[in-house]
Write an enzyme that holds these catalytic residues in place. Structure first.
Site: not given
Ligand code: MG
Ligand code: NAI
Length: 347
Positions: A136, A187, A220, A244, A248
């Protein structure tokens, strides 16, 4: 002491839920002096500006920022996210994105086996998401854009300083919690450069905290555990992109997005921290008065914790729990304003 709060209601349901959060904070007896900032997609559509430099400078002078949600379908992707949200997080050095997940809320019907089924497990974890770097950070660009030979790169920026301060925050946080455990999510088997830096920084900080237990999950696998066995996690530390997405998922397995709160923290307090619900502006329900303000109210409680108002913060959390307990989660009938008023009554 009066806390000076910058309020960015934003777009869609943002102003609706923030109004309830402020009502609750005042009902809790905390003295706040608020200043509204007109920022977000609607403003951009009106005058083409996102975050003028003088507005950013003005924001620096506040004790904290409370944000609803920003973004409207009419604005191209990236303009508001990069120009406002990421810009504030980066410029104000809010390097930790803290996202707690507790479910079922203590005292709710869903807290019993009958309410959730025997497969359900309690969730009580905090995700510490690195908030200023990773993919980001904005590293990358185009070559020959729009031609058949175009190239787009989007690099992931990981500084030892940035990664380590975030991991350090996670270990200190774990020390304040009964289970004292931190899981690194990355990862490392494929992202061998960034993953290696994260793993070494994690191991170094872990060695300084022998009283804190540790684990590692590939991202994962962490997704599977978040769904099937979220009770295994205490503190989770991870990079910006993984955090991020994982948060969620964390919201989805702990009551839904209407309950997920977050803080963008500048732990060094060299600038104001910013508190916001995890959800967006929900244009599909904006104006209907049906948005759940609980996530915004719990975000305001996080803000109060950070401002040293721990007593008011825990009263607000308890009031949210009582209201959630008295509502049938499968058919939420209360309006945005009714939830706010009930929480304010109980606080
Ligand atoms: Mg988000
Ligand atoms: P969203 O979170 O706004 O909505 C996703 C779904 O959840 C929708 O069905 C919505 O009705 C529902 N929902 C969200 N919050 C709710 C609440 N408090 N109560 C009840 N239902 C709720 O995500 P979406 O649709 O991807 O994004 C909409 C806009 O919000 C976009 O412009 C996006 O860029 C922006 N956004 C802004 C964020 C922020 O300000 N930090 C974060 C995420 C998205």
């Amino acid at each position: 002491m009066t806390h000076r709060i910058a309020v960015i209601g934003g777009d869609g349901i943002g102003p609706e839920v923030v109004a309830q959060a402020l009502t609750v904070v005042r009902a809790a007896g905390v003295a706040i002096d608020t200043t509204d900032f007109d920022l977000g997609g609607a403003r951009y559509l009106r005058d083409g500006t996102v975050l003028p430099a003088e507005t950013l400078d003005e924001l620096r002078g506040f004790d904290a920022i409370l944000l609803g949600a920003v973004g409207t379908p009419e604005v191209p992707p990236g303009v508001i996210e990069r120009g406002l949200l990421l810009e504030m997080r980066f410029a104000l050095d809010q390097y930790v994105n803290l996202r707690p997940f507790v479910w079922p809320l203590p005292g709710t019907d869903a807290g019993t086996d009958a309410g959730r089924g025997s497969a359900a497990r309690a969730v009580d974890m905090v995700v510490v998401r690195e908030n200023t770097e990773g993919s980001y950070a904005g590293e990358g660009g185009f070559l020959r854009r729009g031609t058949p030979h175009e190239i787009a790169t989007q690099g992931s920026v990981n500084t030892r300083m940035g990664v380590e301060r975030c991991i350090r925050f996670a270990f200190e946080l774990a020390r304040s919690r009964p289970r004292r455990h931190v899981t690194l999510v990355h990862k490392t088997n494929v992202l061998t450069f960034a993953g290696d830096l994260w793993q070494r920084a994690f191991d170094a900080v872990a060695a300084e905290h022998p009283d804190v237990g540790t684990a590692y999950n590939h991202v994962d696998a962490a997704c599977i555990h978040f769904v099937q066995d979220p009770g295994r996690f205490d503190v989770v530390v991870t990079d910006n992109l993984f955090g991020d997405i994982l948060t969620d998922l964390g919201g989805a397995v702990s009551g839904g997005i209407g309950f997920a709160a977050s803080g963008n923290l500048n732990p060094a307090r060299t600038g104001p921290s910013m508190f916001e619900p995890v959800h967006g502006s929900a244009p599909d329900i904006a104006g209907t008065g049906t948005a759940n303000p609980t996530a915004a109210i719990l975000s305001a409680a996080m803000m109060l914790d950070f401002l040293g108002e721990a007593d008011a913060a825990s009263r607000i959390r308890a009031a949210c729990e009582k209201v959630a307990a008295s509502t049938d989660a499968s058919a939420p009938g209360l309006s945005t304003a009714e939830v706010g008023a009930r929480v304010a009554d109980l606080v």
